[in-house]
Design a protein around this motif. Structure first.
Motif, PDB file in Angstrom:
ATOM      1  N   GLY A  49      36.404  38.852  41.993  1.00 11.72           N
ATOM      2  CA  GLY A  49      37.165  37.961  41.143  1.00 11.72           C
ATOM      3  C   GLY A  49      37.022  36.370  41.816  1.00 11.72           C
ATOM      4  N   PRO A  64      42.977  33.930  45.481  1.00 11.69           N
ATOM      5  CA  PRO A  64      42.328  34.362  44.008  1.00 11.69           C
ATOM      6  C   PRO A  64      42.580  33.279  42.850  1.00 11.69           C
ATOM      7  N   PHE A  65      41.699  33.089  41.937  1.00 12.57           N
ATOM      8  CA  PHE A  65      42.197  32.014  40.933  1.00 12.57           C
ATOM      9  C   PHE A  65      43.244  32.295  40.195  1.00 12.57           C
ATOM     10  N   ALA A  66      43.689  33.239  39.909  1.00 16.31           N
ATOM     11  CA  ALA A  66      44.898  33.623  38.950  1.00 16.31           C
ATOM     12  C   ALA A  66      46.012  33.241  39.816  1.00 16.31           C
ATOM     13  N   GLU A  67      46.368  33.472  41.113  1.00 12.89           N
ATOM     14  CA  GLU A  67      47.317  33.263  41.884  1.00 12.89           C
ATOM     15  C   GLU A  67      47.364  31.609  42.072  1.00 12.89           C
ATOM     16  N   TYR A  68      46.272  30.910  42.183  1.00 14.95           N
ATOM     17  CA  TYR A  68      46.304  29.564  42.667  1.00 14.95           C
ATOM     18  C   TYR A  68      46.809  28.931  41.233  1.00 14.95           C
ATOM     19  N   VAL A  69      46.410  29.408  40.084  1.00 15.61           N
ATOM     20  CA  VAL A  69      46.889  28.494  38.813  1.00 15.61           C
ATOM     21  C   VAL A  69      48.352  29.122  38.615  1.00 15.61           C
ATOM     22  N   LYS A  70      48.603  30.164  39.002  1.00 15.52           N
ATOM     23  CA  LYS A  70      50.469  30.576  38.737  1.00 15.52           C
ATOM     24  C   LYS A  70      50.994  29.566  39.750  1.00 15.52           C
ATOM     25  N   GLU A  71      50.479  29.471  41.107  1.00 12.70           N
ATOM     26  CA  GLU A  71      51.322  28.775  41.937  1.00 12.70           C
ATOM     27  C   GLU A  71      51.185  27.335  42.058  1.00 12.70           C
TER      28      GLU A  71
END
Length: 75
Positions: A49, A64-71
């Protein structure tokens, strides 16, 4: 996409907005958030991913991209 010595394509992402005020959380220079006029990260398309490389982040490196965006981004 330009390959940067890797089998996975990588992209430089320029983050900004018309107001030139981008709040990002999980940054090294703050306990809460930092307001950048712009911010630059590297996104690498990986077999697991997309991954984000942010030299100013307190998150994992890479993250991970999704974690970066969320945090890093908040509504």
């Amino acid at each position: 996409a330009k390959r940067l010595g890797s089998e996975f394509p990588s992209f430089v992402c320029f983050i900004s907005n018309p107001a030139r005020k981008v709040p990002l959380w999980k940054q090294q220079n703050s306990e809460d958030f930092v307001v950048w006029d712009y911010h630059v990260v590297l996104v690498q398309m990986h077999s697991k991913g997309p991954l984000v490389y942010d030299l100013d982040s307190t998150l994992h490196f890479p993250v991970p991209f999704a974690e970066y965006v969320k945090e890093a981004f908040r509504p």
